[in-house]
Write a protein that holds these residues in place. Sequence first.
Motif, PDB file in Angstrom:
ATOM      1  N   PHE A  44      33.433  29.834  15.729  1.00 46.37           N
ATOM      2  CA  PHE A  44      34.741  30.477  15.573  1.00 46.37           C
ATOM      3  C   PHE A  44      34.703  31.689  14.640  1.00 46.37           C
ATOM      4  O   PHE A  44      35.666  32.437  14.564  1.00 46.37           O
ATOM      5  CB  PHE A  44      35.758  29.449  15.070  1.00 46.37           C
ATOM      6  CG  PHE A  44      35.997  28.368  16.087  1.00 46.37           C
ATOM      7  CD1 PHE A  44      36.976  28.518  17.062  1.00 46.37           C
ATOM      8  CD2 PHE A  44      35.202  27.226  16.121  1.00 46.37           C
ATOM      9  CE1 PHE A  44      37.169  27.550  18.029  1.00 46.37           C
ATOM     10  CE2 PHE A  44      35.382  26.257  17.084  1.00 46.37           C
ATOM     11  CZ  PHE A  44      36.369  26.413  18.052  1.00 46.37           C
ATOM     12  N   VAL A  45      33.611  31.815  13.910  1.00 48.33           N
ATOM     13  CA  VAL A  45      33.538  32.899  12.912  1.00 48.33           C
ATOM     14  C   VAL A  45      32.983  34.162  13.570  1.00 48.33           C
ATOM     15  O   VAL A  45      31.908  34.121  14.179  1.00 48.33           O
ATOM     16  CB  VAL A  45      32.633  32.473  11.725  1.00 48.33           C
ATOM     17  CG1 VAL A  45      32.548  33.598  10.695  1.00 48.33           C
ATOM     18  CG2 VAL A  45      33.170  31.195  11.088  1.00 48.33           C
ATOM     19  N   PRO A  46      33.720  35.271  13.482  1.00 49.50           N
ATOM     20  CA  PRO A  46      33.206  36.514  14.067  1.00 49.50           C
ATOM     21  C   PRO A  46      31.843  36.890  13.471  1.00 49.50           C
ATOM     22  O   PRO A  46      31.494  36.464  12.367  1.00 49.50           O
ATOM     23  CB  PRO A  46      34.264  37.548  13.669  1.00 49.50           C
ATOM     24  CG  PRO A  46      35.506  36.763  13.430  1.00 49.50           C
ATOM     25  CD  PRO A  46      35.060  35.440  12.889  1.00 49.50           C
ATOM     26  N   THR A 134      47.024  30.867  14.692  1.00 46.44           N
ATOM     27  CA  THR A 134      45.780  30.385  15.334  1.00 46.44           C
ATOM     28  C   THR A 134      44.549  30.911  14.601  1.00 46.44           C
ATOM     29  O   THR A 134      43.553  30.194  14.468  1.00 46.44           O
ATOM     30  CB  THR A 134      45.708  30.874  16.806  1.00 46.44           C
ATOM     31  OG1 THR A 134      46.973  30.689  17.425  1.00 46.44           O
ATOM     32  CG2 THR A 134      44.629  30.164  17.582  1.00 46.44           C
ATOM     33  N   GLY A 135      44.636  32.161  14.152  1.00 47.82           N
ATOM     34  CA  GLY A 135      43.488  32.774  13.457  1.00 47.82           C
ATOM     35  C   GLY A 135      42.255  32.746  14.329  1.00 47.82           C
ATOM     36  O   GLY A 135      42.259  33.223  15.461  1.00 47.82           O
ATOM     37  N   THR A 136      41.190  32.129  13.829  1.00 41.99           N
ATOM     38  CA  THR A 136      39.942  32.055  14.600  1.00 41.99           C
ATOM     39  C   THR A 136      39.975  30.954  15.660  1.00 41.99           C
ATOM     40  O   THR A 136      39.105  30.899  16.532  1.00 41.99           O
ATOM     41  CB  THR A 136      38.763  31.731  13.673  1.00 41.99           C
ATOM     42  OG1 THR A 136      39.003  30.441  13.086  1.00 41.99           O
ATOM     43  CG2 THR A 136      38.588  32.781  12.585  1.00 41.99           C
ATOM     44  N   GLY A 137      40.928  30.037  15.547  1.00 41.80           N
ATOM     45  CA  GLY A 137      40.991  28.913  16.484  1.00 41.80           C
ATOM     46  C   GLY A 137      40.258  27.671  15.983  1.00 41.80           C
ATOM     47  O   GLY A 137      40.257  26.637  16.658  1.00 41.80           O
ATOM     48  N   TYR A 138      39.680  27.755  14.781  1.00 41.80           N
ATOM     49  CA  TYR A 138      38.897  26.608  14.282  1.00 41.80           C
ATOM     50  C   TYR A 138      39.786  25.382  14.032  1.00 41.80           C
ATOM     51  O   TYR A 138      39.490  24.275  14.514  1.00 41.80           O
ATOM     52  CB  TYR A 138      38.153  27.008  13.002  1.00 41.80           C
ATOM     53  CG  TYR A 138      37.440  25.857  12.353  1.00 41.80           C
ATOM     54  CD1 TYR A 138      36.419  25.181  13.014  1.00 41.80           C
ATOM     55  CD2 TYR A 138      37.792  25.426  11.073  1.00 41.80           C
ATOM     56  CE1 TYR A 138      35.773  24.103  12.414  1.00 41.80           C
ATOM     57  CE2 TYR A 138      37.147  24.359  10.471  1.00 41.80           C
ATOM     58  CZ  TYR A 138      36.139  23.698  11.149  1.00 41.80           C
ATOM     59  OH  TYR A 138      35.505  22.640  10.554  1.00 41.80           O
ATOM     60  N   ASN A 139      40.883  25.585  13.315  1.00 42.40           N
ATOM     61  CA  ASN A 139      41.798  24.471  13.055  1.00 42.40           C
ATOM     62  C   ASN A 139      42.402  23.954  14.364  1.00 42.40           C
ATOM     63  O   ASN A 139      42.608  22.750  14.543  1.00 42.40           O
ATOM     64  CB  ASN A 139      42.903  24.965  12.103  1.00 42.40           C
ATOM     65  CG  ASN A 139      43.720  23.840  11.536  1.00 42.40           C
ATOM     66  OD1 ASN A 139      43.210  22.990  10.825  1.00 42.40           O
ATOM     67  ND2 ASN A 139      44.996  23.819  11.883  1.00 42.40           N
ATOM     68  N   THR A 140      42.646  24.890  15.283  1.00 42.88           N
ATOM     69  CA  THR A 140      43.190  24.528  16.597  1.00 42.88           C
ATOM     70  C   THR A 140      42.218  23.580  17.314  1.00 42.88           C
ATOM     71  O   THR A 140      42.640  22.616  17.961  1.00 42.88           O
ATOM     72  CB  THR A 140      43.373  25.808  17.453  1.00 42.88           C
ATOM     73  OG1 THR A 140      43.845  26.865  16.623  1.00 42.88           O
ATOM     74  CG2 THR A 140      44.332  25.569  18.596  1.00 42.88           C
ATOM     75  N   ALA A 141      40.930  23.881  17.206  1.00 49.59           N
ATOM     76  CA  ALA A 141      39.917  23.039  17.858  1.00 49.59           C
ATOM     77  C   ALA A 141      39.930  21.631  17.266  1.00 49.59           C
ATOM     78  O   ALA A 141      39.854  20.638  18.001  1.00 49.59           O
ATOM     79  CB  ALA A 141      38.537  23.671  17.703  1.00 49.59           C
ATOM     80  N   LEU A 142      40.038  21.547  15.938  1.00 55.00           N
ATOM     81  CA  LEU A 142      40.068  20.222  15.298  1.00 55.00           C
ATOM     82  C   LEU A 142      41.305  19.449  15.764  1.00 55.00           C
ATOM     83  O   LEU A 142      41.237  18.244  16.035  1.00 55.00           O
ATOM     84  CB  LEU A 142      40.057  20.367  13.774  1.00 55.00           C
ATOM     85  CG  LEU A 142      38.769  20.937  13.182  1.00 55.00           C
ATOM     86  CD1 LEU A 142      38.966  21.316  11.720  1.00 55.00           C
ATOM     87  CD2 LEU A 142      37.621  19.932  13.297  1.00 55.00           C
TER      88      LEU A 142
END
Length: 291
Positions: A44-46, A134-142
């Motif tokens: 998720f990190v650019p 959403t930002g990077t989507g990392y929290n969304t994935a969790l």
Amino acid sequence: MVTVATAERLRAACAQEISQYEHGHFHDRPWLREAFLAVPREAFVPDRVWWPHRSAEDGLFPLLDRAARPRQWLRAVYRARSPLITQIADGAILPDAPTDCADFTGSISCPAVVVDMLHHLDPQPGERILEIGTGTGYNTALLAVRVGAATVTSVEIDKTLAEHAAAALHAVVHVPQLVVADGEEGYPPGAPYDRIISTAAVRQVPQAWIDQVRPGGVILAPLDSPFQCDGLALLVADGHGGAGGAFVGAVDFMKTRGQREPRRYADLGWPTWAEHRITIEAGQQRIRTPS
Ligand SMILES: C[S@@+](CC[C@H](N)C(=O)[O-])C[C@H]1O[C@@H](n2cnc3c(N)ncnc32)[C@H](O)[C@@H]1O
């Protein structure tokens, strides 16, 4: 060489560090530890992000470049207490050099805070969840791993960030509903939600969030405070257009776009300094705020 095994090792070490923290975090939440270990944060990190602390040498925020220094980049991804900056000045500064500009507008939150917030949110499988930022989507994935992607909606105001998140999510999990919009308005088509989590701070909790969470549902949001940090507010909706709760932690988030302008704390319901009472009796210090 940076391998999947290296990333897994760093992820496990990061989880181990977070496990040792006292409050919130993984405690009593085995699912959260499992989800943390299952989701590759590095996806998720650019490839180019800024380190959020100024370099002692030149005073600039250093650029971490995955291609140029993959180990340094990956180690930064798994620093338990460091966010990484993904956007500055709404994208006006390109991620191609260190910068003096501290106008951070996008980030991936640090692992410890992500875990702590999910601990307090306590989402249950199958619940309807709305995430703001959403930002990077990392929290969304969790969230998708825990709840199931079908009932998670995530709103991001910045189209470029949202596109990056969508691509990362596609590669890793079943993709929840992603919306590019102003999350201060919630997302009425998905309401009522069981829980709303904001990963952008507000000075005032938007009424739309209260209106879109079911009676007894939860809102978890960083709320700006006079204490140089945001209080992590955990609120329960009363079903009559109101909500109440308490602070469960201290965090530091960027504000929602519509609430960047500072406001007088007195206008936001905060007690004045003079209303906090400090007493010390028999060596016992107590600080009380008006009830
Ligand atoms: C701290 S970052 C989110 C970090 C994200 N949870 C992660 O770990 O990748 C805050 C995000 O909120 C977004 N944001 C700011 N105001 C918003 C709004 N009104 N509606 C939706 N998203 C907003 C920003 O563009 C930014 O991506």
